[in-house]
Design an enzyme around this catalytic site. Structure first.
Site, PDB file in Angstrom:
ATOM      1  CB  THR A   1      -0.922   0.006   1.231  1.00  0.00           C
ATOM      2  OG1 THR A   1      -1.659  -1.216   1.264  1.00  0.00           O
ATOM      3  CG2 THR A   1      -1.884   1.189   1.199  1.00  0.00           C
ATOM      4  CB  VAL A  30     -13.035  -3.914  -1.010  1.00  0.00           C
ATOM      5  CG1 VAL A  30     -12.692  -2.431  -0.914  1.00  0.00           C
ATOM      6  CG2 VAL A  30     -13.487  -4.264  -2.428  1.00  0.00           C
ATOM      7  N   GLY A  53      -1.919  -1.508   6.364  1.00  0.00           N
ATOM      8  CA  GLY A  53      -2.020  -2.591   7.330  1.00  0.00           C
ATOM      9  C   GLY A  53      -3.208  -3.462   6.997  1.00  0.00           C
ATOM     10  N   GLY A  55      -6.559  -4.165   6.499  1.00  0.00           N
ATOM     11  CA  GLY A  55      -7.615  -3.181   6.306  1.00  0.00           C
ATOM     12  C   GLY A  55      -8.896  -3.445   7.047  1.00  0.00           C
TER      13      GLY A  55
END
Lengths: 142, 175
Positions: A1, A30, A53, A55
């Site tokens: 990310t 997601v 991290g 999510g």
């Protein structure tokens, strides 16, 4: 990310995040990055936040909005509010987590609970620094 | 001039387990510096924070060293599903996309949605189509794949077959 947060000369804040998720994630999963308020959030007068991290936990704790609310309503400092989210609220899940955040005064916070986080910042005086582990490398003054 | 500031991240994890060479560490940190410079150019000229964060994230999406855009992790089906968002603190306007497969820079699609203003989030093929219709660069899904991500996925799936997924390293799980 990956992510970025910024304060501009008009006093406005912004945040952006982008990710591939994690290796071997289920198709259709997601995470928090595209969830406004969780992995990405910005509110003038409070702060801008981009997270990295696991999510699912960032979504449950609405991390970006939570930090902004603590600054706004509890008058906590950015460093204190962001640090509490990573080192206290998320600590009990034993997950990797980190974020970068900037507040309305240009203060920057980059807490993480793993042994490293790719990160970097430019302070209001133009000093550019980058890091991957604990050691921070000063690169240049812009 | 009032204070300006910029910060970025390229993901967190157990760095000792990433298996990066010294050269790759240095390249990754150099790309971080490039992303910061891209955002700072915008801010130092009096530009918007919104443009600065987009500029910085584009550099990181284009780098093979981070889990976004080119270099993104593969899902269980060996495909890329990318997520991105952007938010303007001045107006609370925001845009986000999820599970996109063909947009070179997903943050640009998120920004297009922010500017559009009628929708906040699009997902899957609809988001890819939206980006294409708005003139954003579309790429073949294999553009995002690096050898490191392919190797990591194979290792993870081997752990699954062997029943040892829990012992997989942070690097194996998260790339």
């Amino acid at each position: 990310t990956v992510g970025a947060v910024a304060l501009d000369s008009a006093g406005h804040l912004a945040a952006a995040t982008s990710t591939g998720g994690y290796t071997n994630k289920p198709a259709g999963r997601v995470g928090d990055s595209p969830i406004i308020g969780a992995g990405t959030y910005a509110r003038d007068g409070a702060c801008a936040v981009s997270g990295t991290g696991q999510g699912e936990f960032f979504i449950r704790h609405v991390v970006g909005h939570e930090i902004a609310s603590r600054i706004d309503y509890l008058d906590e400092s950015l460093e204190h509010a962001a640090g509490k989210l990573i080192h206290l609220d998320l600590a009990r899940y034993n997950i990797g987590a980190g974020l970068v955040a900037v507040d309305a005064k240009g203060n920057i916070a980059a807490p993480f609970n793993t042994d490293g986080m790719f990160r970097g910042w430019i302070t209001p005086d133009g000093d550019l620094s980058v890091a991957s582990h604990r050691e921070v490398f000063f690169v240049e003054r812009l | 001039m009032k204070p300006i500031a910029l910060a970025i991240h390229g993901g967190c994890g157990v760095m000792a387990q990433t298996g990066l060479s010294q050269q790759e560490w240095e390249e990754a940190r150099a790309d971080l510096a490039s992303a910061l410079r891209a955002g700072w150019v915008v801010l130092s000229k009096g530009g918007r924070a919104l443009d600065a964060v987009q500029a910085a994230v584009i550099v990181l999406e284009d780098s093979p060293h981070f889990n976004a855009g080119h270099g993104a992790a593969l899902n269980a089906e060996g495909e890329h599903e990318l997520d991105s968002a952007i938010m303007d603190g001045a107006t609370l306007a925001a845009g986000s996309v999820s599970a996109v497969r063909r947009i070179r820079n997903p943050v640009k699609a998120a920004r297009a949605l922010l500017e559009d203003g009628s929708l906040l989030m699009l997902t899957g093929p609809a988001a890819d189509r939206y980006a294409e219709e708005h003139g954003l660069e579309i790429v073949s899904p294999d553009y995002f794949t690096t050898q490191r991500r392919t190797d990591t996925l194979k290792t993870m799936q081997a752990h699954e077959r062997a029943g040892t997924a829990a012992s997989a390293s942070e690097a194996e799980k998260h790339g």
